[in-house]
Design a protein around this motif. Structure first.
Motif, PDB file in Angstrom:
ATOM      1  N   SER A  97       0.819  -1.209   0.000  1.00  0.00           N
ATOM      2  CA  SER A  97       0.000   0.000   0.000  1.00  0.00           C
ATOM      3  C   SER A  97       0.850   1.256   0.000  1.00  0.00           C
ATOM      4  O   SER A  97       0.398   2.315  -0.378  1.00  0.00           O
ATOM      5  CB  SER A  97      -0.925   0.008   1.211  1.00  0.00           C
ATOM      6  OG  SER A  97      -0.165   0.076   2.393  1.00  0.00           O
TER       7      SER A  97
ATOM      8  N   HIS B  29      -6.495   3.559  11.223  1.00  0.00           N
ATOM      9  CA  HIS B  29      -5.969   3.315   9.872  1.00  0.00           C
ATOM     10  C   HIS B  29      -4.871   4.325   9.547  1.00  0.00           C
ATOM     11  O   HIS B  29      -5.086   5.529   9.581  1.00  0.00           O
ATOM     12  CB  HIS B  29      -7.090   3.416   8.832  1.00  0.00           C
ATOM     13  CG  HIS B  29      -7.903   2.176   8.734  1.00  0.00           C
ATOM     14  ND1 HIS B  29      -8.760   1.928   7.670  1.00  0.00           N
ATOM     15  CD2 HIS B  29      -7.992   1.099   9.541  1.00  0.00           C
ATOM     16  CE1 HIS B  29      -9.334   0.746   7.849  1.00  0.00           C
ATOM     17  NE2 HIS B  29      -8.888   0.230   8.976  1.00  0.00           N
ATOM     18  N   ASN B  31      -3.212   4.484   6.577  1.00  0.00           N
ATOM     19  CA  ASN B  31      -3.250   4.908   5.180  1.00  0.00           C
ATOM     20  C   ASN B  31      -4.547   5.638   4.866  1.00  0.00           C
ATOM     21  O   ASN B  31      -5.634   5.171   5.228  1.00  0.00           O
ATOM     22  CB  ASN B  31      -3.152   3.706   4.242  1.00  0.00           C
ATOM     23  CG  ASN B  31      -1.832   2.994   4.366  1.00  0.00           C
ATOM     24  OD1 ASN B  31      -0.792   3.539   4.021  1.00  0.00           O
ATOM     25  ND2 ASN B  31      -1.856   1.778   4.892  1.00  0.00           N
ATOM     26  N   TYR B  33      -6.371   7.728   1.530  1.00  0.00           N
ATOM     27  CA  TYR B  33      -6.291   8.047   0.109  1.00  0.00           C
ATOM     28  C   TYR B  33      -7.422   8.994  -0.278  1.00  0.00           C
ATOM     29  O   TYR B  33      -8.519   8.913   0.250  1.00  0.00           O
ATOM     30  CB  TYR B  33      -6.471   6.785  -0.738  1.00  0.00           C
ATOM     31  CG  TYR B  33      -5.452   5.690  -0.502  1.00  0.00           C
ATOM     32  CD1 TYR B  33      -5.567   4.822   0.579  1.00  0.00           C
ATOM     33  CD2 TYR B  33      -4.395   5.500  -1.385  1.00  0.00           C
ATOM     34  CE1 TYR B  33      -4.644   3.803   0.782  1.00  0.00           C
ATOM     35  CE2 TYR B  33      -3.468   4.486  -1.192  1.00  0.00           C
ATOM     36  CZ  TYR B  33      -3.600   3.648  -0.106  1.00  0.00           C
ATOM     37  OH  TYR B  33      -2.691   2.636   0.089  1.00  0.00           O
ATOM     38  N   HIS B  48      -2.004   9.974  -1.440  1.00  0.00           N
ATOM     39  CA  HIS B  48      -1.941   8.962  -0.401  1.00  0.00           C
ATOM     40  C   HIS B  48      -1.165   9.501   0.786  1.00  0.00           C
ATOM     41  O   HIS B  48      -0.042   9.975   0.631  1.00  0.00           O
ATOM     42  CB  HIS B  48      -1.269   7.707  -0.993  1.00  0.00           C
ATOM     43  CG  HIS B  48      -0.912   6.649  -0.007  1.00  0.00           C
ATOM     44  ND1 HIS B  48       0.114   5.755  -0.232  1.00  0.00           N
ATOM     45  CD2 HIS B  48      -1.442   6.314   1.188  1.00  0.00           C
ATOM     46  CE1 HIS B  48       0.204   4.912   0.784  1.00  0.00           C
ATOM     47  NE2 HIS B  48      -0.727   5.237   1.654  1.00  0.00           N
ATOM     48  N   ALA B  93     -10.590   7.091   1.093  1.00  0.00           N
ATOM     49  CA  ALA B  93     -10.509   5.682   1.466  1.00  0.00           C
ATOM     50  C   ALA B  93      -9.409   5.525   2.500  1.00  0.00           C
ATOM     51  O   ALA B  93      -8.457   6.316   2.542  1.00  0.00           O
ATOM     52  CB  ALA B  93     -10.232   4.811   0.246  1.00  0.00           C
ATOM     53  N   SER B  94      -9.523   4.512   3.338  1.00  0.00           N
ATOM     54  CA  SER B  94      -8.463   4.247   4.300  1.00  0.00           C
ATOM     55  C   SER B  94      -8.185   2.752   4.364  1.00  0.00           C
ATOM     56  O   SER B  94      -9.014   1.926   3.954  1.00  0.00           O
ATOM     57  CB  SER B  94      -8.812   4.803   5.682  1.00  0.00           C
ATOM     58  OG  SER B  94      -9.836   4.050   6.314  1.00  0.00           O
ATOM     59  N   SER B  95      -7.005   2.429   4.831  1.00  0.00           N
ATOM     60  CA  SER B  95      -6.651   1.030   5.038  1.00  0.00           C
ATOM     61  C   SER B  95      -5.725   0.977   6.243  1.00  0.00           C
ATOM     62  O   SER B  95      -5.147   1.997   6.641  1.00  0.00           O
ATOM     63  CB  SER B  95      -5.983   0.435   3.782  1.00  0.00           C
ATOM     64  OG  SER B  95      -4.727   1.019   3.542  1.00  0.00           O
ATOM     65  N   ASN B 102      -2.817  -3.504  -0.678  1.00  0.00           N
ATOM     66  CA  ASN B 102      -3.644  -2.389  -1.111  1.00  0.00           C
ATOM     67  C   ASN B 102      -5.075  -2.762  -1.421  1.00  0.00           C
ATOM     68  O   ASN B 102      -5.879  -1.887  -1.674  1.00  0.00           O
ATOM     69  CB  ASN B 102      -3.003  -1.691  -2.312  1.00  0.00           C
ATOM     70  CG  ASN B 102      -2.905  -2.594  -3.526  1.00  0.00           C
ATOM     71  OD1 ASN B 102      -3.599  -3.612  -3.617  1.00  0.00           O
ATOM     72  ND2 ASN B 102      -2.051  -2.251  -4.450  1.00  0.00           N
ATOM     73  N   LEU B 105      -9.066  -1.660   0.935  1.00  0.00           N
ATOM     74  CA  LEU B 105      -9.452  -0.260   1.033  1.00  0.00           C
ATOM     75  C   LEU B 105     -10.899  -0.143   1.455  1.00  0.00           C
ATOM     76  O   LEU B 105     -11.764  -0.861   0.966  1.00  0.00           O
ATOM     77  CB  LEU B 105      -9.289   0.442  -0.320  1.00  0.00           C
ATOM     78  CG  LEU B 105      -7.884   0.727  -0.818  1.00  0.00           C
ATOM     79  CD1 LEU B 105      -7.946   1.451  -2.152  1.00  0.00           C
ATOM     80  CD2 LEU B 105      -7.107   1.544   0.186  1.00  0.00           C
ATOM     81  N   PHE B 107     -13.875   2.616   1.563  1.00  0.00           N
ATOM     82  CA  PHE B 107     -14.230   3.906   0.986  1.00  0.00           C
ATOM     83  C   PHE B 107     -15.328   4.596   1.781  1.00  0.00           C
ATOM     84  O   PHE B 107     -16.223   3.948   2.338  1.00  0.00           O
ATOM     85  CB  PHE B 107     -14.736   3.729  -0.450  1.00  0.00           C
ATOM     86  CG  PHE B 107     -13.637   3.567  -1.463  1.00  0.00           C
ATOM     87  CD1 PHE B 107     -13.059   2.333  -1.695  1.00  0.00           C
ATOM     88  CD2 PHE B 107     -13.188   4.653  -2.187  1.00  0.00           C
ATOM     89  CE1 PHE B 107     -12.049   2.177  -2.626  1.00  0.00           C
ATOM     90  CE2 PHE B 107     -12.178   4.517  -3.138  1.00  0.00           C
ATOM     91  CZ  PHE B 107     -11.613   3.274  -3.351  1.00  0.00           C
TER      92      PHE B 107
END
Lengths: 114, 116
Positions: A97, B29, B31, B33, B48, B93-95, B102, B105, B107
């Motif tokens: 990611s 989270h 990450n 985006y 990102h 979006a997050s992860s 990836n 995700l 949303f």
């Protein structure tokens, strides 16, 4: 030429039919393939994820990847009205990611008639 | 557990005005985006964040767009001044953690931005 091509539809089928949704792509570096479902006024939701070529089944959904033809498919068996949504294919060349950018298709609008 | 939340759901502004979109990712989270979908086109990556740092902002269209992520929690995306071609749906979006795959995700429902 777009990296990912997807027929926008709309596609309308009767309840219970088998649905086939497809995408083609041009970048041979893509290895990770996803299908997202998006209901009206909602964000995309991950439905299926596959790596490289082959099939993956999850309940009524089957994802197929043919890297030699650069072609991916999503099959929905015994389709239900609740499956009515926009289906987006997506793909990525890398897994991490921290370096990822998912490339989306434009989406196919699907309607299941009761 | 709350999902990814975006505010506002809709925004209608005039060309030349400023608009700020907000995204609250899923708690924990790392990450985050931003993506954008303009009418009839595909969803496209904008940038990102990993925690508070911009990891990749190669998708940002021009310097009228400014994204921040205060303290690695929520994020804002400001468009100043807005132009007609900025109209579209902006998704966040997050992860989970840095280095995870990836495909996971999550949303938000998006902000529909209309510039008149």
């Amino acid at each position: 030429q777009k990296e990912v091509e997807q027929d926008p539809g709309p596609l309308s089928v009767p309840e219970g039919a088998i649905v086939s949704l497809n995408c083609t792509y041009s970048n041979s570096a893509f290895q990770y393939f996803m299908w997202y479902r998006q209901y009206s006024r909602k964000g995309p939701e991950l439905l299926m994820y596959t790596y490289s070529s082959g099939n993956k089944e999850d309940g009524r959904f089957t994802a197929q990847v043919d890297k030699s033809s650069k072609y991916i498919s999503l099959f929905i068996r015994d389709s239900q009205p609740s499956d009515s949504a926009t289906y987006l294919c997506a793909m990525s060349a890398v897994r991490s990611s921290s370096a990822s950018k998912i490339i989306f298709g434009s989406g196919t609008r699907l309607s299941i008639r009761p | 557990e709350a999902g990814v939340t975006q505010f506002p759901s809709h925004s209608v502004i005039e060309k030349g005005q400023t608009v700020t979109l907000r995204c609250d990712p899923i708690s924990g989270h790392d990450n985050l985006y931003w993506y954008r979908r303009v009418m009839g086109k595909e969803i496209k990556f904008l940038l990102h964040f990993v925690k508070e740092s911009k990891q990749d902002e190669s998708g940002m269209p021009n310097n009228r767009f400014l994204a921040e992520r205060t303290g690695g929690t929520y994020s804002t995306l400001k468009v100043q001044p807005a132009e007609l071609e900025d109209s579209g749906v902006y998704f966040c979006a997050s992860s989970p953690h840095e280095g995870t795959t990836n495909e996971k995700l999550f949303f938000g429902s998006g902000t529909q931005l209309s510039v008149l």
